[in-house]
Design a protein around this motif. Structure first.
Motif, PDB file in Angstrom:
ATOM      1  N   PRO A 128      -0.908   8.884  -7.731  1.00  0.00           N
ATOM      2  CA  PRO A 128      -1.734   9.798  -6.941  1.00  0.00           C
ATOM      3  C   PRO A 128      -3.019   9.179  -6.399  1.00  0.00           C
ATOM      4  O   PRO A 128      -3.449   9.513  -5.304  1.00  0.00           O
ATOM      5  N   ARG A 129      -3.630   8.291  -7.143  1.00  0.00           N
ATOM      6  CA  ARG A 129      -4.894   7.697  -6.680  1.00  0.00           C
ATOM      7  C   ARG A 129      -4.801   6.177  -6.706  1.00  0.00           C
ATOM      8  O   ARG A 129      -4.633   5.573  -7.748  1.00  0.00           O
ATOM      9  N   VAL A 130      -4.920   5.586  -5.525  1.00  0.00           N
ATOM     10  CA  VAL A 130      -4.851   4.130  -5.388  1.00  0.00           C
ATOM     11  C   VAL A 130      -6.138   3.666  -4.728  1.00  0.00           C
ATOM     12  O   VAL A 130      -6.610   4.281  -3.781  1.00  0.00           O
ATOM     13  N   GLY A 131      -6.697   2.586  -5.265  1.00  0.00           N
ATOM     14  CA  GLY A 131      -7.908   2.024  -4.682  1.00  0.00           C
ATOM     15  C   GLY A 131      -7.693   0.582  -4.273  1.00  0.00           C
ATOM     16  O   GLY A 131      -6.686  -0.040  -4.613  1.00  0.00           O
TER      17      GLY A 131
ATOM     18  N   ASP B 162       0.839  -1.204   0.000  1.00  0.00           N
ATOM     19  CA  ASP B 162       0.000   0.000   0.000  1.00  0.00           C
ATOM     20  C   ASP B 162       0.872   1.252   0.000  1.00  0.00           C
ATOM     21  O   ASP B 162       0.644   2.182  -0.778  1.00  0.00           O
ATOM     22  N   ASN B 163       1.900   1.281   0.845  1.00  0.00           N
ATOM     23  CA  ASN B 163       2.808   2.434   0.895  1.00  0.00           C
ATOM     24  C   ASN B 163       3.544   2.632  -0.430  1.00  0.00           C
ATOM     25  O   ASN B 163       3.696   3.761  -0.902  1.00  0.00           O
ATOM     26  N   ALA B 164       4.022   1.548  -1.025  1.00  0.00           N
ATOM     27  CA  ALA B 164       4.766   1.649  -2.285  1.00  0.00           C
ATOM     28  C   ALA B 164       3.876   2.167  -3.414  1.00  0.00           C
ATOM     29  O   ALA B 164       4.298   2.998  -4.217  1.00  0.00           O
ATOM     30  N   LEU B 165       2.641   1.680  -3.467  1.00  0.00           N
ATOM     31  CA  LEU B 165       1.731   2.105  -4.528  1.00  0.00           C
ATOM     32  C   LEU B 165       1.275   3.552  -4.343  1.00  0.00           C
ATOM     33  O   LEU B 165       1.235   4.311  -5.317  1.00  0.00           O
ATOM     34  N   THR B 166       0.942   3.934  -3.115  1.00  0.00           N
ATOM     35  CA  THR B 166       0.493   5.314  -2.894  1.00  0.00           C
ATOM     36  C   THR B 166       1.641   6.306  -3.057  1.00  0.00           C
ATOM     37  O   THR B 166       1.404   7.469  -3.380  1.00  0.00           O
ATOM     38  N   SER B 167       2.872   5.875  -2.877  1.00  0.00           N
ATOM     39  CA  SER B 167       4.017   6.747  -3.143  1.00  0.00           C
ATOM     40  C   SER B 167       4.244   6.922  -4.643  1.00  0.00           C
ATOM     41  O   SER B 167       4.752   7.952  -5.077  1.00  0.00           O
ATOM     42  N   ALA B 168       3.876   5.922  -5.427  1.00  0.00           N
ATOM     43  CA  ALA B 168       4.119   5.955  -6.865  1.00  0.00           C
ATOM     44  C   ALA B 168       3.015   6.641  -7.660  1.00  0.00           C
ATOM     45  O   ALA B 168       3.287   7.275  -8.683  1.00  0.00           O
TER      46      ALA B 168
ATOM     47  N   VAL C  46      -4.537 -11.791  -0.336  1.00  0.00           N
ATOM     48  CA  VAL C  46      -4.739 -11.289   1.020  1.00  0.00           C
ATOM     49  C   VAL C  46      -5.147  -9.821   0.951  1.00  0.00           C
ATOM     50  O   VAL C  46      -5.993  -9.355   1.701  1.00  0.00           O
ATOM     51  N   CYS C  47      -4.531  -9.072   0.033  1.00  0.00           N
ATOM     52  CA  CYS C  47      -4.908  -7.687  -0.228  1.00  0.00           C
ATOM     53  C   CYS C  47      -4.661  -7.406  -1.708  1.00  0.00           C
ATOM     54  O   CYS C  47      -3.836  -8.061  -2.343  1.00  0.00           O
ATOM     55  N   ASP C  48      -5.398  -6.457  -2.247  1.00  0.00           N
ATOM     56  CA  ASP C  48      -5.378  -6.198  -3.684  1.00  0.00           C
ATOM     57  C   ASP C  48      -5.620  -4.713  -3.904  1.00  0.00           C
ATOM     58  O   ASP C  48      -6.647  -4.180  -3.505  1.00  0.00           O
ATOM     59  N   TYR C  49      -4.650  -4.030  -4.522  1.00  0.00           N
ATOM     60  CA  TYR C  49      -4.753  -2.599  -4.782  1.00  0.00           C
ATOM     61  C   TYR C  49      -4.593  -2.347  -6.273  1.00  0.00           C
ATOM     62  O   TYR C  49      -4.023  -3.163  -6.995  1.00  0.00           O
ATOM     63  N   TYR C  50      -5.066  -1.178  -6.725  1.00  0.00           N
ATOM     64  CA  TYR C  50      -4.897  -0.826  -8.128  1.00  0.00           C
ATOM     65  C   TYR C  50      -4.754   0.687  -8.269  1.00  0.00           C
ATOM     66  O   TYR C  50      -5.144   1.457  -7.399  1.00  0.00           O
ATOM     67  N   ALA C  51      -4.161   1.097  -9.384  1.00  0.00           N
ATOM     68  CA  ALA C  51      -4.058   2.507  -9.745  1.00  0.00           C
ATOM     69  C   ALA C  51      -4.266   2.597 -11.249  1.00  0.00           C
ATOM     70  O   ALA C  51      -3.755   1.762 -12.009  1.00  0.00           O
ATOM     71  N   VAL C  52      -5.049   3.585 -11.678  1.00  0.00           N
ATOM     72  CA  VAL C  52      -5.220   3.852 -13.102  1.00  0.00           C
ATOM     73  C   VAL C  52      -4.247   4.971 -13.445  1.00  0.00           C
ATOM     74  O   VAL C  52      -4.235   6.016 -12.800  1.00  0.00           O
ATOM     75  N   VAL C  53      -3.412   4.732 -14.453  1.00  0.00           N
ATOM     76  CA  VAL C  53      -2.330   5.650 -14.789  1.00  0.00           C
ATOM     77  C   VAL C  53      -2.555   6.207 -16.194  1.00  0.00           C
ATOM     78  O   VAL C  53      -2.830   5.456 -17.121  1.00  0.00           O
ATOM     79  N   SER C  54      -2.453   7.511 -16.330  1.00  0.00           N
ATOM     80  CA  SER C  54      -2.440   8.138 -17.645  1.00  0.00           C
ATOM     81  C   SER C  54      -1.567   9.377 -17.540  1.00  0.00           C
ATOM     82  O   SER C  54      -1.387   9.944 -16.470  1.00  0.00           O
ATOM     83  N   ASP C  55      -0.995   9.772 -18.652  1.00  0.00           N
ATOM     84  CA  ASP C  55      -0.071  10.888 -18.662  1.00  0.00           C
ATOM     85  C   ASP C  55      -0.642  11.995 -19.529  1.00  0.00           C
ATOM     86  O   ASP C  55      -0.794  11.832 -20.740  1.00  0.00           O
ATOM     87  N   VAL C  56      -0.972  13.122 -18.921  1.00  0.00           N
ATOM     88  CA  VAL C  56      -1.549  14.245 -19.649  1.00  0.00           C
ATOM     89  C   VAL C  56      -0.580  14.771 -20.698  1.00  0.00           C
ATOM     90  O   VAL C  56      -0.986  15.162 -21.794  1.00  0.00           O
TER      91      VAL C  56
ATOM     92  N   LYS D  99      -4.198   4.879 -21.406  1.00  0.00           N
ATOM     93  CA  LYS D  99      -4.522   4.645 -20.001  1.00  0.00           C
ATOM     94  C   LYS D  99      -4.089   3.236 -19.631  1.00  0.00           C
ATOM     95  O   LYS D  99      -4.395   2.278 -20.323  1.00  0.00           O
ATOM     96  N   ARG D 100      -3.363   3.137 -18.514  1.00  0.00           N
ATOM     97  CA  ARG D 100      -2.882   1.838 -18.028  1.00  0.00           C
ATOM     98  C   ARG D 100      -3.414   1.586 -16.636  1.00  0.00           C
ATOM     99  O   ARG D 100      -3.794   2.503 -15.932  1.00  0.00           O
ATOM    100  N   THR D 101      -3.401   0.323 -16.266  1.00  0.00           N
ATOM    101  CA  THR D 101      -3.778  -0.065 -14.917  1.00  0.00           C
ATOM    102  C   THR D 101      -2.599  -0.786 -14.278  1.00  0.00           C
ATOM    103  O   THR D 101      -1.975  -1.641 -14.908  1.00  0.00           O
ATOM    104  N   VAL D 102      -2.298  -0.423 -13.043  1.00  0.00           N
ATOM    105  CA  VAL D 102      -1.285  -1.140 -12.263  1.00  0.00           C
ATOM    106  C   VAL D 102      -2.037  -1.810 -11.120  1.00  0.00           C
ATOM    107  O   VAL D 102      -2.739  -1.151 -10.363  1.00  0.00           O
ATOM    108  N   GLU D 103      -1.920  -3.137 -11.026  1.00  0.00           N
ATOM    109  CA  GLU D 103      -2.565  -3.889  -9.953  1.00  0.00           C
ATOM    110  C   GLU D 103      -1.477  -4.521  -9.097  1.00  0.00           C
ATOM    111  O   GLU D 103      -0.474  -5.007  -9.616  1.00  0.00           O
ATOM    112  N   ALA D 104      -1.685  -4.495  -7.795  1.00  0.00           N
ATOM    113  CA  ALA D 104      -0.717  -5.043  -6.853  1.00  0.00           C
ATOM    114  C   ALA D 104      -1.443  -5.950  -5.873  1.00  0.00           C
ATOM    115  O   ALA D 104      -2.398  -5.544  -5.226  1.00  0.00           O
ATOM    116  N   ILE D 105      -0.988  -7.200  -5.781  1.00  0.00           N
ATOM    117  CA  ILE D 105      -1.649  -8.214  -4.953  1.00  0.00           C
ATOM    118  C   ILE D 105      -0.625  -8.875  -4.047  1.00  0.00           C
ATOM    119  O   ILE D 105       0.497  -9.167  -4.463  1.00  0.00           O
TER     120      ILE D 105
END
Length: 165
Positions: A105-108, A97-103, A118-128, A135-141
């Motif tokens: 801006p918005r992590v769910g 969670d810390n690594a993803l939120t540091s990388a 055990v836990c599952d997080y994701y971030a939607v990434v796009s570059d203005v 648009k990419r998705t990064v998922e961390a489990i």
């Protein structure tokens, strides 16, 4: 009317107003001519921004799909805790969670979680600044290893276009 036309501020404002749409058209043509910039290098860059503590070791990398520009593709990395010290699985979720939120801006948090997670997080990434990268998705489990062993787990990071993991 001539006084307004000779006013320097008005001429500067006019040139800015005329230049912005022209700049937009040129940028759009540039993206159309170069084609989409969706590629595995962009996915590698997304995963490289996720910094786990130094005790984690990369154990495997898997590339899914052949061409990101024409279809779904993904890049998956598997990380394990260094075997020299025990680590509770709850701490791995906190690390992730810390690594993803540091990388990003918005992590769910994903729900429902995949089997074995055990836990599952994701971030939607796009570059203005680089919209052609898409648009990419990064998922961390965090996946549990052997049942009943609290320090046996893997972290799985996946970056993808089109949900192709």
């Amino acid at each position: 009317m001539r006084a307004v036309g000779h006013n320097r501020s008005v001429r500067i404002l006019y040139s800015v107003v005329v230049s912005l749409p022209l700049l937009g058209v040129v940028a759009d043509l540039g993206l159309a001519l170069t084609g989409p910039q969706k590629n595995f290098q962009t996915l590698r860059s997304d995963l490289a921004t996720v910094h786990l503590p130094s005790e984690y070791r990369l154990t495997a990398t898997y590339q899914g799909g052949t061409d990101c520009a024409t279809g779904p593709c993904s890049l998956t990395q598997t990380w394990a805790w260094a075997p020299s010290s025990a680590r509770p699985i709850s701490a791995a979720c906190a690390d992730l969670d810390n690594a993803l939120t540091s990388a990003f801006p918005r992590v769910g948090s994903n729900s429902p979680m995949p089997a074995g997670a055990v836990c599952d997080y994701y971030a939607v990434v796009s570059d203005v600044l680089r919209p052609g990268q898409g648009k990419r998705t990064v998922e961390a489990i965090v996946r549990a290893g052997r049942p009943g062993i609290n320090d046996d787990f893997l972290i799985v990071l996946t970056a993808s276009y089109g949900g192709g993991w």
